[in-house]
Design an enzyme around this catalytic site. Structure first.
Site, mmCIF file in Angstrom:
data_model
loop_
_atom_site.group_PDB
_atom_site.id
_atom_site.type_symbol
_atom_site.label_atom_id
_atom_site.label_comp_id
_atom_site.label_asym_id
_atom_site.label_seq_id
_atom_site.Cartn_x
_atom_site.Cartn_y
_atom_site.Cartn_z
ATOM 1 N N ARG A 221 0.877 -1.182 0.000
ATOM 2 C CA ARG A 221 0.000 0.000 0.000
ATOM 3 C C ARG A 221 0.913 1.230 0.000
ATOM 4 O O ARG A 221 2.108 1.142 0.280
ATOM 5 C CB ARG A 221 -0.858 0.016 1.272
ATOM 6 C CG ARG A 221 -1.971 -1.004 1.262
ATOM 7 C CD ARG A 221 -2.661 -1.069 2.617
ATOM 8 N NE ARG A 221 -3.389 0.174 2.942
ATOM 9 C CZ ARG A 221 -3.989 0.380 4.106
ATOM 10 N NH1 ARG A 221 -3.921 -0.543 5.061
ATOM 11 N NH2 ARG A 221 -4.639 1.498 4.341
ATOM 12 N N HIS A 222 0.331 2.377 -0.245
ATOM 13 C CA HIS A 222 1.066 3.644 -0.103
ATOM 14 C C HIS A 222 1.477 3.792 1.358
ATOM 15 O O HIS A 222 0.960 3.079 2.237
ATOM 16 C CB HIS A 222 0.121 4.785 -0.473
ATOM 17 C CG HIS A 222 -1.170 4.665 0.281
ATOM 18 N ND1 HIS A 222 -1.321 5.069 1.605
ATOM 19 C CD2 HIS A 222 -2.338 4.086 -0.060
ATOM 20 C CE1 HIS A 222 -2.522 4.785 2.021
ATOM 21 N NE2 HIS A 222 -3.164 4.177 1.043
ATOM 22 N N ARG B 30 -0.767 9.882 -2.660
ATOM 23 C CA ARG B 30 -0.094 9.122 -1.600
ATOM 24 C C ARG B 30 0.688 7.941 -2.183
ATOM 25 O O ARG B 30 1.732 7.554 -1.652
ATOM 26 C CB ARG B 30 -1.088 8.652 -0.547
ATOM 27 C CG ARG B 30 -2.284 7.861 -1.063
ATOM 28 C CD ARG B 30 -3.348 7.753 0.014
ATOM 29 N NE ARG B 30 -4.478 6.901 -0.293
ATOM 30 C CZ ARG B 30 -5.541 7.257 -1.005
ATOM 31 N NH1 ARG B 30 -5.592 8.474 -1.559
ATOM 32 N NH2 ARG B 30 -6.560 6.436 -1.205
ATOM 33 N N HIS C 54 -3.539 0.281 -3.039
ATOM 34 C CA HIS C 54 -4.382 0.622 -1.880
ATOM 35 C C HIS C 54 -4.999 -0.637 -1.281
ATOM 36 O O HIS C 54 -5.024 -1.683 -1.920
ATOM 37 C CB HIS C 54 -5.486 1.588 -2.339
ATOM 38 C CG HIS C 54 -4.938 2.804 -3.022
ATOM 39 N ND1 HIS C 54 -4.654 3.973 -2.368
ATOM 40 C CD2 HIS C 54 -4.553 3.004 -4.318
ATOM 41 C CE1 HIS C 54 -4.160 4.850 -3.215
ATOM 42 N NE2 HIS C 54 -4.079 4.282 -4.411
ATOM 43 N N GLU D 9 -7.712 3.520 -5.552
ATOM 44 C CA GLU D 9 -8.504 2.919 -4.458
ATOM 45 C C GLU D 9 -9.985 2.844 -4.851
ATOM 46 O O GLU D 9 -10.461 3.619 -5.687
ATOM 47 C CB GLU D 9 -8.323 3.751 -3.179
ATOM 48 C CG GLU D 9 -9.077 3.232 -1.956
ATOM 49 C CD GLU D 9 -8.775 1.793 -1.577
ATOM 50 O OE1 GLU D 9 -8.373 1.550 -0.423
ATOM 51 O OE2 GLU D 9 -8.929 0.898 -2.435
ATOM 52 N N ASN E 142 -5.392 8.659 6.393
ATOM 53 C CA ASN E 142 -5.242 7.471 7.247
ATOM 54 C C ASN E 142 -5.218 7.928 8.709
ATOM 55 O O ASN E 142 -5.894 7.376 9.558
ATOM 56 C CB ASN E 142 -3.936 6.734 6.949
ATOM 57 C CG ASN E 142 -3.951 6.004 5.620
ATOM 58 O OD1 ASN E 142 -2.969 6.003 4.924
ATOM 59 N ND2 ASN E 142 -5.057 5.383 5.249
#
Ligand SMILES: O=c1[nH]cnc2c1c(-c1ccc(Cl)cc1)cn2-c1ccccc1
Length: 474
Positions: free
Chosen positions: A258-259, A308, A413, A331, A265
């Protein structure tokens, strides 16, 4: 009504009694679902089980319920029942061993019975009969059976005369087969298996391009180096052909992450397009160092187009041969819930929250996407992932072996990686939305013959160190 792509209905089309009904699935793919039987054909060690399992995994991931019926497993059940170990004896597979023939006929019959029950009770749309089916007589039996039942029949024959590939198969798979495990040494097992192939070769009648030209089939030659396709019928069969032309034999490594942690987040907000936090930046730097040390040749980075993710891949330009940005990797779009916290969503949209809890895979956000929608838009990515090394495989056959390292790092994502990892690990669709894909974790996936090996590297941003564990997805 069934349509046939070629001029005039083929034999099994004309005799199909079954009334075809439109079964609307979740509104995404309301294709006509005629039960299909995919019949494998080929000598032992031609990758029939490899193709069967991989095809089954792909079709289920794409929402087409599929199951493999492996006649060898039925035979072994039969042997355990009569407490024999025929399988570890090539003579068992010779045509003049009456008793053995009976056992094998019985196991084939049991497999067909279960296959029929699976399709008749609509538990599935596609059944794959994984057996040698190497004589016209045997294939005629299967065709008659399918005609009676109104199932469509499609043959996949694997022809292979490349000793390297056959050796890889016998070494990787056969010597570990239940037929030999604990019964004899690897050397003896290999020897016995080569004799077993000989026994089948004597009776082998490849699909006859003239006498069996009314059948629907694809001949795969030397692990996908070339193909011969005849009379493709309907949606499922065209998906199968498309897939077979993209898979390959070669194990290569695929990395997923993932980023790094983003502003949203940290605020527990959904979606959006926020930049990395300082911890997220630390992860991006650690990733660059990781790939410098991992010394991956010819690394290609596939990144989503969210800020991101782009920031997470920024440092990799130095170590990767190639970085590209796919919108398909963005995402899952949460629609009206984009930018909201999970708490906001529960308070503002209690009905939506309940609907999503009940069926998280098919649930679609208003003005947004469902997991099922994400799976559908990811299919080109999966094909490209498979094809990626396939191309370098064909290249390598003419240039040099170091091109084989078609290694890819996917920077995407949580929801998207759940969909991709579910494909590789054959995870059921209703479990897919719950797969654990934590932040600051790099997943290394090494495909094996019938499964894949996973290594998880977790980065601790506060202490600045990586820790690794092998294992499965939770
Ligand atoms: O054509 C083969 N001949 C012998 N072996 C084979 C193959 C294929 C294969 C067949 C069709 C396609 Cl589109 C891709 C790969 C895979 N395998 C295999 C090799 C090692 C372990 C497990 C399976």
């Amino acid at each position: 009504r069934t349509t046939s792509s070629q001029s005039g209905p083929s034999m099994e089309e004309a005799s199909t009694k079954r009334k075809v009904t439109h079964t609307l699935t979740s509104g995404y793919s309301d294709h006509v679902r005629v039960p299909n039987v995919i019949v494998m054909v080929g000598l032992p060690a031609r990758g029939k089980t490899y193709i069967s399992k991989k095809l089954c995994r792909y079709l289920n991931w794409a929402g087409i319920k599929t199951r493999v019926f492996n006649v060898g497993e039925y035979r072994r059940k039969e042997e355990t029942a009569c407490d024999a170990i025929h399988g570890a004896n090539a003579y068992f597979f010779s045509a003049d061993n009456e008793e053995a023939l009976r056992v094998r006929e019985e196991s084939a019959r049991r497999a067909m019975e279960d296959l029929c029950e699976y399709l008749d009770t609509s538990k599935g749309t596609v059944a794959i009969l994984d057996a040698t089916n190497t004589t016209k007589k045997r294939r005629k039996m299967v065709i008659n059976f399918c005609q009676e039942k109104g199932f469509r029949c499609f043959f996949i024959e694997s022809l292979c005369d490349d000793p390297n590939i056959i050796n890889a198969n016998v070494t990787d798979v056969k010597v570990n087969s239940p037929d030999y495990k604990g019964v004899m040494s690897a050397e003896q097992a290999k020897d016995d298996f080569m004799k077993r192939i000989e026994n089948y070769a004597k009776q082998y009648e490849p699909l006859d391009m003239d006498k069996e030209c009314h059948l629907s089939f694809i001949k795969v030659i030397n692990a996908g180096r070339s193909f011969y396709v005849n009379r493709v019928n309907g949606h499922a069969q065209s998906r199968v052909i498309y897939y077979l032309m993209n898979i390959h034999l070669l194990p290569r490594v695929i990395y997923f992450t993932r980023h790094g942690e983003s502003g949203y987040n940290r605020m527990a907000r959904m979606g959006g397009d926020s930049p990395l936090t300082s911890d997220g930046d630390a992860y991006a730097e650690a990733l660059e160092l990781f790939f410098k040390e991992e010394r991956v040749q010819d690394l290609r980075v596939w990144c989503s187009q969210k800020i991101r993710a782009v920031q997470t891949a920024k440092g990799l330009k130095g170590v990767a041969a190639h970085v590209e940005y796919w919108k398909a990797l963005d995402e899952l779009d949460a629609g009206i819930c984009e930018g909201l916290t999970y708490e906001d969503i529960e308070n503002r949209y209690p009905k939506q929250t309940e609907d999503r809890r009940r069926d998280k895979y098919h649930y679609r956000f208003p003005a947004g996407e469902s997991y099922e929608d994400v799976v559908a838009r990811l299919e080109p990515v999966m094909m490209e992932l498979e094809r990626q090394v396939y191309l370098s495989l064909s290249l390598s056959l003419h240039i040099s072996s170091n091109l084989l390292q078609g290694n890819v790092l996917v920077v995407s994502h949580q929801a998207v990686l759940r969909c991709i990892l579910a494909y590789f690990t054959d995870r059921a669709l209703d479990e897919l939305p719950y797969i654990d894909v934590p932040l600051h974790t790099l997943i290394k996936l090494v495909p094996r013959a019938y499964s894949c090996h996973l290594i998880f590297y977790t980065y601790d941003a506060t202490r600045g160190i990586w820790s690794a564990r092998e294992g499965t997805l939770n």
